[in-house]
Design a protein around this motif. Structure first.
Motif, mmCIF file in Angstrom:
data_model
loop_
_atom_site.group_PDB
_atom_site.id
_atom_site.type_symbol
_atom_site.label_atom_id
_atom_site.label_comp_id
_atom_site.label_asym_id
_atom_site.label_seq_id
_atom_site.Cartn_x
_atom_site.Cartn_y
_atom_site.Cartn_z
ATOM 1 N N GLU A 123 0.808 -1.098 -0.002
ATOM 2 C CA GLU A 123 -0.054 0.114 -0.027
ATOM 3 C C GLU A 123 0.918 1.113 0.051
ATOM 4 O O GLU A 123 0.362 2.315 -0.389
ATOM 5 C CB GLU A 123 -0.940 0.208 1.152
ATOM 6 C CG GLU A 123 -2.096 -0.815 0.981
ATOM 7 C CD GLU A 123 -3.030 -0.803 2.286
ATOM 8 O OE1 GLU A 123 -3.066 -0.090 3.003
ATOM 9 O OE2 GLU A 123 -3.651 -1.938 2.522
ATOM 10 N N GLN A 139 3.184 5.083 -12.343
ATOM 11 C CA GLN A 139 2.228 4.394 -11.570
ATOM 12 C C GLN A 139 2.908 4.002 -10.249
ATOM 13 O O GLN A 139 2.270 3.391 -9.274
ATOM 14 C CB GLN A 139 1.916 2.962 -12.171
ATOM 15 C CG GLN A 139 2.991 2.070 -12.722
ATOM 16 C CD GLN A 139 3.517 1.351 -11.732
ATOM 17 O OE1 GLN A 139 2.893 0.357 -11.005
ATOM 18 N NE2 GLN A 139 4.749 0.963 -11.869
ATOM 19 N N GLU A 176 -5.685 3.649 -18.997
ATOM 20 C CA GLU A 176 -6.495 2.733 -18.609
ATOM 21 C C GLU A 176 -5.645 2.039 -17.619
ATOM 22 O O GLU A 176 -5.942 1.474 -16.686
ATOM 23 C CB GLU A 176 -6.899 1.645 -19.720
ATOM 24 C CG GLU A 176 -8.422 2.373 -20.407
ATOM 25 C CD GLU A 176 -8.560 1.504 -21.640
ATOM 26 O OE1 GLU A 176 -9.600 1.478 -22.203
ATOM 27 O OE2 GLU A 176 -7.412 0.889 -22.361
ATOM 28 N N LEU A 177 -4.421 1.841 -17.945
ATOM 29 C CA LEU A 177 -3.447 1.368 -17.152
ATOM 30 C C LEU A 177 -3.278 2.113 -15.884
ATOM 31 O O LEU A 177 -3.254 1.535 -14.730
ATOM 32 C CB LEU A 177 -1.985 1.174 -17.921
ATOM 33 C CG LEU A 177 -0.753 0.363 -17.215
ATOM 34 C CD1 LEU A 177 -0.025 1.120 -16.291
ATOM 35 C CD2 LEU A 177 -1.432 -0.916 -16.708
ATOM 36 N N TYR A 181 -6.282 1.707 -13.653
ATOM 37 C CA TYR A 181 -6.308 -0.050 -12.985
ATOM 38 C C TYR A 181 -5.339 0.014 -12.129
ATOM 39 O O TYR A 181 -5.578 -0.475 -10.862
ATOM 40 C CB TYR A 181 -6.056 -0.998 -14.205
ATOM 41 C CG TYR A 181 -6.268 -2.378 -13.933
ATOM 42 C CD1 TYR A 181 -6.920 -2.827 -13.319
ATOM 43 C CD2 TYR A 181 -5.209 -3.361 -14.329
ATOM 44 C CE1 TYR A 181 -7.218 -3.978 -12.559
ATOM 45 C CE2 TYR A 181 -4.916 -4.678 -13.776
ATOM 46 C CZ TYR A 181 -6.313 -4.919 -13.196
ATOM 47 O OH TYR A 181 -6.254 -6.451 -12.893
ATOM 48 N N SER A 182 -3.885 0.568 -12.221
ATOM 49 C CA SER A 182 -2.982 0.767 -11.090
ATOM 50 C C SER A 182 -3.751 1.321 -10.165
ATOM 51 O O SER A 182 -3.517 0.956 -8.764
ATOM 52 C CB SER A 182 -1.810 1.567 -11.732
ATOM 53 O OG SER A 182 -0.976 1.503 -10.800
ATOM 54 N N TYR A 203 3.626 -4.344 -19.369
ATOM 55 C CA TYR A 203 2.076 -3.937 -18.882
ATOM 56 C C TYR A 203 1.213 -4.741 -20.086
ATOM 57 O O TYR A 203 1.673 -4.899 -21.057
ATOM 58 C CB TYR A 203 1.613 -2.423 -19.021
ATOM 59 C CG TYR A 203 2.431 -1.686 -17.752
ATOM 60 C CD1 TYR A 203 2.579 -2.120 -16.532
ATOM 61 C CD2 TYR A 203 3.320 -0.573 -18.253
ATOM 62 C CE1 TYR A 203 3.306 -1.516 -15.687
ATOM 63 C CE2 TYR A 203 4.020 -0.012 -17.406
ATOM 64 C CZ TYR A 203 3.864 -0.365 -16.066
ATOM 65 O OH TYR A 203 4.745 0.249 -14.944
ATOM 66 N N TYR A 204 -0.080 -4.384 -19.776
ATOM 67 C CA TYR A 204 -1.082 -4.981 -20.554
ATOM 68 C C TYR A 204 -1.145 -4.319 -22.031
ATOM 69 O O TYR A 204 -1.651 -3.274 -22.013
ATOM 70 C CB TYR A 204 -2.592 -4.899 -19.874
ATOM 71 C CG TYR A 204 -2.208 -5.768 -18.482
ATOM 72 C CD1 TYR A 204 -2.443 -6.981 -18.345
ATOM 73 C CD2 TYR A 204 -2.157 -5.063 -17.380
ATOM 74 C CE1 TYR A 204 -2.223 -7.666 -17.061
ATOM 75 C CE2 TYR A 204 -1.985 -5.448 -16.131
ATOM 76 C CZ TYR A 204 -2.251 -6.959 -16.038
ATOM 77 O OH TYR A 204 -2.094 -7.626 -14.861
ATOM 78 N N SER A 257 -6.680 1.668 -9.038
ATOM 79 C CA SER A 257 -7.746 1.181 -8.330
ATOM 80 C C SER A 257 -7.490 0.062 -7.360
ATOM 81 O O SER A 257 -8.271 -0.420 -6.479
ATOM 82 C CB SER A 257 -8.538 0.369 -9.528
ATOM 83 O OG SER A 257 -7.937 -0.960 -9.800
ATOM 84 N N PHE A 258 -6.096 -0.178 -7.252
ATOM 85 C CA PHE A 258 -5.547 -1.018 -6.145
ATOM 86 C C PHE A 258 -5.385 -0.348 -4.773
ATOM 87 O O PHE A 258 -5.220 -1.057 -3.729
ATOM 88 C CB PHE A 258 -4.315 -1.572 -6.556
ATOM 89 C CG PHE A 258 -4.351 -2.806 -7.625
ATOM 90 C CD1 PHE A 258 -4.868 -4.191 -7.131
ATOM 91 C CD2 PHE A 258 -4.392 -2.631 -8.879
ATOM 92 C CE1 PHE A 258 -4.918 -4.997 -8.210
ATOM 93 C CE2 PHE A 258 -4.364 -3.387 -9.875
ATOM 94 C CZ PHE A 258 -4.777 -4.656 -9.508
ATOM 95 N N TYR A 259 -5.244 0.937 -4.879
ATOM 96 C CA TYR A 259 -4.769 1.739 -3.549
ATOM 97 C C TYR A 259 -6.159 2.149 -2.890
ATOM 98 O O TYR A 259 -7.037 2.746 -3.586
ATOM 99 C CB TYR A 259 -3.796 2.860 -3.807
ATOM 100 C CG TYR A 259 -2.648 2.235 -4.589
ATOM 101 C CD1 TYR A 259 -1.788 1.746 -3.624
ATOM 102 C CD2 TYR A 259 -2.436 1.991 -5.870
ATOM 103 C CE1 TYR A 259 -0.453 0.997 -4.156
ATOM 104 C CE2 TYR A 259 -1.195 1.671 -6.192
ATOM 105 C CZ TYR A 259 -0.488 1.035 -5.318
ATOM 106 O OH TYR A 259 0.858 0.621 -6.200
#
Lengths: 296, 265
Positions: A78, A144, A97-98, A101-102, A89-90, A104-106
């Protein structure tokens, strides 16, 4: 006194029988920029990957923020930003978007900082990841890794692929984060790069930590490699002055390491007929060979 | 939910292609049924020309094929193959692609536990399998009613479809288990095809073998359509083996995934 952000005690990793790292023990204090240097294959990435729990240690232990890295990797993550040496990356995602998405984890809302970093890095977020150059992918990685304003930033050979201007901007950014209190672990095989920003360095060789040193102490040992091409035959003892070592002669070329008074050297040079002269920073191999191995 | 949503989004599209394929195949076969049932003797004569082993291997059952559910079971024999490939490939790729595409470092250095990654990916896979199976079930039910005038057992129809779902779940789980071992595999579909066709081939042997125990070796034979048509239920022992296999594969995948080393790119 600042508390330890990272602690490693006898951290060891073997890949089957192959050596990864052996008995790595050192701490990194809050607010430090710690340079972790060593040649390729020395174990820098293994150490970092163990700290990030991407690989599991064979023995020994490590903590980040006082938490065991093998037990609480998600909790630790965190407040950690990781910028790896090689970026994947994707491919089908757009940059934005990446980054979304990144984020969204925090738990933190990192939109504002993300926008600032995109500006600093001059990155077009509407492009697809797969169309980005190596340098631009690196920028995505930097954003990121920093957008959630982590307490600890781990950089593994972060500047490869960045042009000198972007490298400078990146170092400025890291220094700025550091001023806010962020601790930095910076791994590199380029001494020069580490010298620029680190406050302390750890030198790793063949899986073992061979030296922990303040940057100031290391700077005092700044040898230069001197290469002289001359038509005058140079006597073996001609440059035998204080601060020289590691003489090598090939044909009419002479090379040695020098850490003494530069005027003394120019005086000596003035009596020779010099065709070519090169005075440069020694590479890491030279440093290991002449600063550390002989000392031990 | 972020990993779940992402996986759902990127995997749903290819699953819809499988679904369209299955619907097209089923509808095409179903349109043949009225003409077969009108001229039964010619049809049976034709099929009797094939050796019994061949009939067995290709899911042809002369006793039942003239009833709509018997004929439908024959179609599902092939649908089962397609859906198994879909399930297997989904299972193999959804975990292994992070390491193949080297995105594992990104994902695993985020504040998310590996068990949550695994559960999110499994959840997305099961949701996709459920969506495709449910849509296939509904569309098939409508087309069978449109094309065929005969009445048929809704229970048997549902049991046949549910068996397709369960077999796909078994292959999804096997795929998951294989996926945690794969590191830098280029093509997951070739692995999926190899595994599914191996089990399919075992099935062709099993159905002609004198020993019924051979059937335990392949999920393709856990749900015998003749038994379902005759008894309106599943054979309990095979159902249990199927469910145990799913649980073993998923629990095994979990422990391996949580403890594995992610190699440097």
């Amino acid at each position: 006194m600042a508390s330890n952000i990272i602690e490693m005690k006898n951290l060891t990793k073997y890949y089957g029988k192959a050596r990864g790292i052996i008995d790595i023990t050192f701490n990194i204090k809050e607010g430090e920029i710690f340079g972790f240097i060593g040649p390729n294959g020395a174990g820098k990435s293994t150490t970092i990957r163990t700290l990030l729990n991407l690989i599991h240690p064979t023995s020994g232990e490590s903590t980040i923020f006082g938490l065991d890295t093998t037990k609480y990797p998600a909790k630790i993550a965190e407040e950690v930003g990781y910028i790896p040496s090689e970026i994947f990356y994707y491919d089908n995602m757009k940059v934005k978007e990446l980054l979304k998405y990144s984020a969204s984890f925090y738990k933190k809302d990192s939109k504002k900082r993300m926008a600032e970093l995109v500006d600093i890095m001059e990155l077009d977020v509407n492009r697809k990841i797969r169309d980005l150059s190596l340098g631009n992918k690196k920028k995505v990685s930097i954003i990121q890794g920093l957008m959630h304003e982590p307490r600890l930033v781990i950089l593994d050979e972060p500047t490869s692929g960045l042009d000198p201007l972007m490298q400078q901007r990146f170092f400025d950014l890291i220094m700025e984060e550091n001023k806010k209190g962020t601790t930095v672990l910076f791994s590199s095989h380029i001494l020069n790069e580490v010298q620029k920003i680190s406050t302390r360095v750890g030198i790793v060789k063949e899986g073992k930590l061979i030296k922990l040193e303040d940057m100031n102490t290391l700077r005092e040992k700044t040898y230069k490699r001197v290469l002289i091409e001359s038509s005058t035959p140079i006597d073996d003892n001609y440059f035998n002055i204080k601060g020289t070592k590691d003489f090598k002669t090939v044909d009419d070329k002479l090379s040695f390491l020098y850490s003494g008074d530069i005027n003394l050297l120019t005086n000596k040079l003035s009596t020779l007929k010099v065709h070519d002269l090169l005075i440069e920073d020694p590479d890491l191999e030279d440093i290991f060979m002449h600063y550390y191995v002989r000392e031990e | 939910m972020n990993i779940f949503n992402y996986e759902l989004k990127i995997n749903l599209k290819s699953s819809l292609y499988y679904l369209l394929g299955m619907i097209a195949l089923t509808s095409l076969y179903l349109t043949f049924f009225p003409s077969f049932s009108k001229d039964t003797s010619a049809f049976i004569n034709l099929l009797e020309g094939f050796p019994p082993e061949f009939q067995n291997a290709f899911g042809i059952d002369l006793k039942n094929i003239l009833s709509i559910m018997g004929f439908y079971a024959f179609i599902l024999f092939y649908i089962l193959l397609i859906s198994s490939i879909q399930g297997m490939n989904l299972g193999v790729s959804i975990l292994s692609k992070e390491e193949r595409d080297k995105t594992a470092d990104f994902l695993m250095t985020k504040p998310v536990t590996r068990s949550k990654i695994l559960i999110s990916k499994l959840g997305a896979s099961i949701t996709i399998v459920l969506i495709t199976n449910l849509l296939f079930y509904l569309v098939s039910y409508m087309s069978i009613n449109l094309i065929i005038e005969d009445t048929f057992s809704f229970k048997v129809f549902t049991l046949l479809h549910l068996s397709v779902f369960l077999v796909e779940m078994i292959f999804l789980s096997i795929g998951f288990f294989i996926g945690v071992f794969l590191k830098k595999v280029k093509s997951t579909i070739s692995i999926s095809l190899a595994v599914v066709f191996s089990f399919f081939a075992i099935g062709a042997f099993a159905v002609n073998a004198s020993d019924d125990k051979m059937r335990y070796l392949t999920p393709f034979k856990y749900f015998d359509t003749n038994y379902i048509l005759k008894n309106g239920t599943y054979e309990l022992s095979y159902l249990v083996v199927g469910i145990v296999l799913i649980i073993l594969c998923l629990v095994g995948s979990y422990f391996i995934y949580v403890n594995k080393d992610i190699d440097s790119v």
